[in-house]
Design a protein around this motif. Sequence first.
Motif, mmCIF file in Angstrom:
data_model
loop_
_atom_site.group_PDB
_atom_site.id
_atom_site.type_symbol
_atom_site.label_atom_id
_atom_site.label_comp_id
_atom_site.label_asym_id
_atom_site.label_seq_id
_atom_site.Cartn_x
_atom_site.Cartn_y
_atom_site.Cartn_z
ATOM 1 N N GLU A 32 64.272 -2.080 0.099
ATOM 2 C CA GLU A 32 63.103 -2.369 0.239
ATOM 3 C C GLU A 32 62.788 -3.631 0.881
ATOM 4 O O GLU A 32 63.590 -4.308 0.327
ATOM 5 C CB GLU A 32 61.598 -2.330 -0.950
ATOM 6 N N ASP A 33 62.139 -4.076 1.658
ATOM 7 C CA ASP A 33 62.321 -5.073 3.370
ATOM 8 C C ASP A 33 62.098 -6.268 2.076
ATOM 9 O O ASP A 33 60.487 -6.599 1.758
ATOM 10 C CB ASP A 33 61.565 -5.245 3.663
ATOM 11 N N PRO A 34 63.300 -7.389 2.014
ATOM 12 C CA PRO A 34 62.701 -8.633 0.675
ATOM 13 C C PRO A 34 61.751 -9.311 1.319
ATOM 14 O O PRO A 34 61.069 -9.656 2.757
ATOM 15 C CB PRO A 34 63.933 -9.551 0.624
ATOM 16 N N PRO A 35 60.492 -9.954 0.628
ATOM 17 C CA PRO A 35 59.602 -11.176 1.456
ATOM 18 C C PRO A 35 60.633 -11.966 2.428
ATOM 19 O O PRO A 35 61.926 -12.482 2.195
ATOM 20 C CB PRO A 35 59.365 -12.398 -0.109
ATOM 21 N N GLY A 36 58.897 -11.437 3.656
ATOM 22 C CA GLY A 36 60.016 -12.810 4.591
ATOM 23 C C GLY A 36 58.384 -13.078 5.517
ATOM 24 O O GLY A 36 58.165 -11.965 6.617
ATOM 25 N N LYS A 37 57.796 -13.995 5.689
ATOM 26 C CA LYS A 37 56.711 -14.560 6.363
ATOM 27 C C LYS A 37 57.033 -15.288 7.360
ATOM 28 O O LYS A 37 57.899 -15.750 7.683
ATOM 29 C CB LYS A 37 55.605 -15.162 5.358
ATOM 30 N N VAL A 38 56.399 -14.207 9.125
ATOM 31 C CA VAL A 38 57.077 -14.772 9.605
ATOM 32 C C VAL A 38 55.313 -15.741 10.627
ATOM 33 O O VAL A 38 54.906 -15.532 10.590
ATOM 34 C CB VAL A 38 56.919 -13.891 10.944
ATOM 35 N N ILE A 39 55.761 -16.629 10.911
ATOM 36 C CA ILE A 39 55.073 -17.542 11.637
ATOM 37 C C ILE A 39 56.239 -17.942 13.089
ATOM 38 O O ILE A 39 56.596 -17.484 13.284
ATOM 39 C CB ILE A 39 55.123 -19.117 10.790
ATOM 40 N N GLU A 40 54.392 -19.024 13.722
ATOM 41 C CA GLU A 40 54.329 -19.030 15.110
ATOM 42 C C GLU A 40 55.496 -20.675 14.927
ATOM 43 O O GLU A 40 54.472 -21.604 14.726
ATOM 44 C CB GLU A 40 53.187 -18.744 15.962
ATOM 45 N N ILE A 41 56.406 -21.050 15.954
ATOM 46 C CA ILE A 41 56.236 -22.028 15.842
ATOM 47 C C ILE A 41 55.901 -22.246 17.703
ATOM 48 O O ILE A 41 57.135 -22.802 18.735
ATOM 49 C CB ILE A 41 57.354 -22.916 16.083
ATOM 50 N N ARG A 44 58.622 -22.266 20.505
ATOM 51 C CA ARG A 44 59.649 -21.388 20.252
ATOM 52 C C ARG A 44 59.702 -20.301 20.047
ATOM 53 O O ARG A 44 60.691 -19.029 20.181
ATOM 54 C CB ARG A 44 60.551 -22.587 18.523
ATOM 55 N N GLY A 45 58.708 -19.878 19.309
ATOM 56 C CA GLY A 45 58.334 -18.259 19.498
ATOM 57 C C GLY A 45 58.032 -18.298 17.915
ATOM 58 O O GLY A 45 57.790 -19.282 16.512
ATOM 59 N N LEU A 46 58.687 -17.079 17.975
ATOM 60 C CA LEU A 46 58.622 -16.227 16.506
ATOM 61 C C LEU A 46 59.437 -16.618 14.882
ATOM 62 O O LEU A 46 61.065 -16.430 15.653
ATOM 63 C CB LEU A 46 59.090 -14.703 16.102
ATOM 64 N N VAL A 47 59.332 -18.030 14.370
ATOM 65 C CA VAL A 47 60.539 -17.830 13.138
ATOM 66 C C VAL A 47 60.197 -17.093 11.617
ATOM 67 O O VAL A 47 58.998 -17.406 11.693
ATOM 68 C CB VAL A 47 60.921 -19.565 12.408
ATOM 69 N N TYR A 48 61.071 -16.947 10.727
ATOM 70 C CA TYR A 48 59.925 -17.036 9.425
ATOM 71 C C TYR A 48 60.917 -18.233 8.675
ATOM 72 O O TYR A 48 61.062 -19.204 9.265
ATOM 73 C CB TYR A 48 61.805 -16.523 8.712
ATOM 74 N N ALA A 49 59.135 -18.486 7.935
ATOM 75 C CA ALA A 49 58.941 -19.854 7.079
ATOM 76 C C ALA A 49 59.886 -20.057 6.803
ATOM 77 O O ALA A 49 59.844 -21.730 6.354
ATOM 78 C CB ALA A 49 57.326 -19.521 6.379
ATOM 79 N N ASP A 50 61.522 -19.310 5.752
ATOM 80 C CA ASP A 50 61.915 -19.987 5.153
ATOM 81 C C ASP A 50 63.162 -19.497 5.756
ATOM 82 O O ASP A 50 64.169 -19.692 5.256
ATOM 83 C CB ASP A 50 62.055 -19.910 3.442
ATOM 84 N N GLU A 51 63.300 -19.517 6.701
ATOM 85 C CA GLU A 51 64.118 -18.706 7.758
ATOM 86 C C GLU A 51 66.396 -19.216 7.365
ATOM 87 O O GLU A 51 66.621 -20.858 6.846
ATOM 88 C CB GLU A 51 63.968 -19.278 9.454
ATOM 89 N N LEU A 52 66.670 -18.691 7.587
ATOM 90 C CA LEU A 52 68.540 -18.791 7.309
ATOM 91 C C LEU A 52 68.875 -18.601 8.517
ATOM 92 O O LEU A 52 68.982 -18.187 9.246
ATOM 93 C CB LEU A 52 68.126 -17.892 5.952
ATOM 94 N N VAL A 53 70.342 -19.341 8.191
ATOM 95 C CA VAL A 53 71.502 -19.015 9.142
ATOM 96 C C VAL A 53 72.026 -17.075 9.864
ATOM 97 O O VAL A 53 71.569 -17.409 11.105
ATOM 98 C CB VAL A 53 72.448 -20.252 9.337
ATOM 99 N N THR A 54 71.581 -16.733 8.664
ATOM 100 C CA THR A 54 71.379 -15.465 8.624
ATOM 101 C C THR A 54 70.754 -14.530 9.078
ATOM 102 O O THR A 54 70.957 -13.439 9.200
ATOM 103 C CB THR A 54 71.921 -15.152 7.267
#
Length: 220
Positions: A32-41, A44-54
């Motif tokens: 199952e997909d792990p948690p990952g809330k997408v937000i708008e900056i 810039r556009g779409l990012v994860y709220a807790d984005e990692l390099v990977t």
Amino acid sequence: MTDNVRHAPQVHDGPSSRHPLVPYINAWSEEEDPPGKVIEIPGRGLVYADELVTDRDDRGVLWFRTISRPRQGRPNFQRVHPLRQRRAMRRLLCQVCAEPADVTEDGVLWLLKDQRTDWPDWPKGMGVTEPPVCLSCVPVAARQCPALRKGAAAIRARSFPVSGVRAMIYRSGPDGLNPIGEKNIPYGNSALRWARAMNLIRKLNECTVVSLEELCQKSK
């Protein structure tokens, strides 16, 4: 890494003995997909709220986060595992067993839904999300894959650059970002700022249609 890399894979999780016909790229119920809330900056556009390099590929595209638990639970034939699909496409591995795809002087081998009536030079210039196949997996793939049961075509391609991604597109609304549908998007397109990728795409060129029957005979 070049788009046409043909190196042998490192250690991988291929099909299991308990589920021998489950392709390498298929997802399993425990993935199952792990948690990952997408937000708008803005800007810039779409990012994860807790984005990692990977979370992004080497071209800066955001990808669906995935858990890798192959062979755990039940196979989900309706869903492709993003990470394994991406790995198979980049390394040109067989989508069924994850061994190196078959290569001859005519090119790398793909097994696709037969759409030769769509245009005269099919599949020249077509973007595909299906990784290639090895010779030994041709019969089982043609027989077991639901998309190929109504007709499969074996294709060899000499040129197959990575050209883009299949992704979920998001649009900003009163209640935040909302997914509005999947789309194939080429690298460099501005729409990628609002996309979350799930599959890598290669563009097939210098294509030759080969006999599926002969390939099945050779695989024995």
